[in-house]
Design an enzyme around this catalytic site. Sequence first.
Site, PDB file in Angstrom:
ATOM      1  N   THR A  92      -4.299   7.659 -12.384  1.00  0.00           N
ATOM      2  CA  THR A  92      -3.513   7.252 -11.132  1.00  0.00           C
ATOM      3  C   THR A  92      -2.225   6.500 -11.525  1.00  0.00           C
ATOM      4  O   THR A  92      -2.008   5.834 -12.793  1.00  0.00           O
ATOM      5  CB  THR A  92      -4.429   6.085 -10.693  1.00  0.00           C
ATOM      6  OG1 THR A  92      -5.610   6.528 -10.051  1.00  0.00           O
ATOM      7  CG2 THR A  92      -3.705   5.228  -9.205  1.00  0.00           C
ATOM      8  N   ARG A 103     -13.848  12.244  -0.136  1.00  0.00           N
ATOM      9  CA  ARG A 103     -14.100  10.766  -0.568  1.00  0.00           C
ATOM     10  C   ARG A 103     -12.465  10.193  -0.805  1.00  0.00           C
ATOM     11  O   ARG A 103     -11.502  10.883  -1.123  1.00  0.00           O
ATOM     12  CB  ARG A 103     -14.742  10.893  -2.273  1.00  0.00           C
ATOM     13  CG  ARG A 103     -14.705   9.709  -2.954  1.00  0.00           C
ATOM     14  CD  ARG A 103     -13.512   9.483  -3.838  1.00  0.00           C
ATOM     15  NE  ARG A 103     -13.707   8.295  -4.684  1.00  0.00           N
ATOM     16  CZ  ARG A 103     -12.681   7.745  -5.561  1.00  0.00           C
ATOM     17  NH1 ARG A 103     -11.418   8.441  -5.401  1.00  0.00           N
ATOM     18  NH2 ARG A 103     -12.963   6.634  -6.198  1.00  0.00           N
ATOM     19  N   VAL A 104     -12.420   8.958  -0.350  1.00  0.00           N
ATOM     20  CA  VAL A 104     -11.157   8.331  -0.518  1.00  0.00           C
ATOM     21  C   VAL A 104     -11.339   6.849  -1.313  1.00  0.00           C
ATOM     22  O   VAL A 104     -12.618   6.488  -1.179  1.00  0.00           O
ATOM     23  CB  VAL A 104     -10.754   7.803   1.152  1.00  0.00           C
ATOM     24  CG1 VAL A 104      -9.581   6.944   0.843  1.00  0.00           C
ATOM     25  CG2 VAL A 104     -10.447   8.938   1.970  1.00  0.00           C
ATOM     26  N   GLY A 105     -10.429   6.803  -2.228  1.00  0.00           N
ATOM     27  CA  GLY A 105     -10.852   5.771  -3.139  1.00  0.00           C
ATOM     28  C   GLY A 105      -9.722   4.569  -2.965  1.00  0.00           C
ATOM     29  O   GLY A 105      -9.141   4.375  -1.713  1.00  0.00           O
ATOM     30  N   ASP A 106      -9.668   3.605  -3.980  1.00  0.00           N
ATOM     31  CA  ASP A 106      -8.850   2.341  -3.728  1.00  0.00           C
ATOM     32  C   ASP A 106      -7.490   2.529  -3.355  1.00  0.00           C
ATOM     33  O   ASP A 106      -6.981   1.866  -2.669  1.00  0.00           O
ATOM     34  CB  ASP A 106      -8.933   1.569  -4.772  1.00  0.00           C
ATOM     35  CG  ASP A 106      -8.620   2.156  -6.094  1.00  0.00           C
ATOM     36  OD1 ASP A 106      -8.889   3.358  -6.349  1.00  0.00           O
ATOM     37  OD2 ASP A 106      -7.852   1.443  -6.626  1.00  0.00           O
ATOM     38  N   THR A 156      -5.612   0.694 -10.950  1.00  0.00           N
ATOM     39  CA  THR A 156      -6.016   1.743 -11.321  1.00  0.00           C
ATOM     40  C   THR A 156      -7.190   1.882 -11.831  1.00  0.00           C
ATOM     41  O   THR A 156      -7.696   0.807 -12.458  1.00  0.00           O
ATOM     42  CB  THR A 156      -4.901   2.679 -12.325  1.00  0.00           C
ATOM     43  OG1 THR A 156      -5.549   3.622 -12.970  1.00  0.00           O
ATOM     44  CG2 THR A 156      -4.572   1.365 -13.054  1.00  0.00           C
ATOM     45  N   GLY A 157      -8.004   2.891 -12.010  1.00  0.00           N
ATOM     46  CA  GLY A 157      -9.268   2.840 -12.447  1.00  0.00           C
ATOM     47  C   GLY A 157     -10.466   3.455 -11.611  1.00  0.00           C
ATOM     48  O   GLY A 157     -10.290   4.208 -10.751  1.00  0.00           O
ATOM     49  N   GLY A 181     -12.260   3.437  -8.775  1.00  0.00           N
ATOM     50  CA  GLY A 181     -11.810   3.201  -7.429  1.00  0.00           C
ATOM     51  C   GLY A 181     -12.957   2.552  -6.541  1.00  0.00           C
ATOM     52  O   GLY A 181     -13.218   1.989  -5.621  1.00  0.00           O
TER      53      GLY A 181
HETATM   54  N1  GLY Z   1      -8.095   4.762  -8.849  1.00  0.00           N
HETATM   55  C1  GLY Z   1      -8.141   5.785  -8.046  1.00  0.00           C
HETATM   56  C2  GLY Z   1      -9.518   6.290  -7.642  1.00  0.00           C
HETATM   57  O1  GLY Z   1     -10.740   5.879  -7.949  1.00  0.00           O
HETATM   58  O2  GLY Z   1      -9.346   7.145  -6.771  1.00  0.00           O
END
Ligand code: GLY
Length: 269
Positions: A136, A163-166, A185-186, A188
């Site tokens: 990211t 799927r939606v992340g942080d 980042t990481g 999520g």
């Molecule tokens: N930090 C990016 C994700 O997990 O989508």
Amino acid sequence: MAAIVVHGGAGGWERKDVEDVKEVLKEAVLKGFDLLREGRPVDACEEAIKVLEDSGLFNAGRGSVRNSEGKVEMDASIMVSDGRAGAVGAVRGVRNPISLARKVMERTDHTLIVGEGAERLGCAEPIEGREGTGDTVGCVVTDGKIVVAGTSTGGVKGKAPGRVGDSAVIGSGTYASDLGGASATGDGDRIMKVCLSYFVVNLINLGLSPMKACLAGVDLLERRTGGRGGVIALNLKGEVGFAYNTRAMPVAYRNSGTERVLFSGLDVE
Ligand code: GLY
């Protein structure tokens, strides 16, 4: 003091990539810093992230990873210290998701729009993907008056469609207050459980230095969820913070007091 910090993701960088990564991070910082000097902090944050998205080196924009069906679905978000924010989730065929997030912020009454609804806002400029080795990307800027933070990602390799992340979630991947901003980042799915960026910015609001706030944020992520990741932050004074519990997290920054771009998090074995 004007300042900018960018990251290229917390993950497992290979030594062979380091010089390329440094070059692109430097380009992003210099582009953002020029726009800051012109009094354009929102442009500074967006354009710095666009450099990283377009490079194909990171898991964002052109370098985004594929989901379990071989498709690229990207997330991004941006927030300004005056409370404005915009985000997109699971968007396809978009060159610069960060610009789409900005459109959500400036042209709609919403904060997060996903999928086709977001794609229809524009910036539909199909791209040839190449799966970057990085992670990211994110950026935080301040001109000493306002703070802007943004984040962009292709998410997790092999993720479930939709799927939606942080990085699409204000408070988790991105946050900005009157006093500071952060981009995470990481992992999520775990970062969302501790609202990492909000946690870090809240500590800055309480008077902690950005460095101490980032260290506390990563500590919380690890203790509460076992998650791996990192976060960058800035306060209104232009002081920089960053922390990660992964092998590497390329970071580059500059403020009005430093003559050149400084790097960290690139000491990979
Ligand atoms: N930090 C990016 C994700 O997990 O989508």
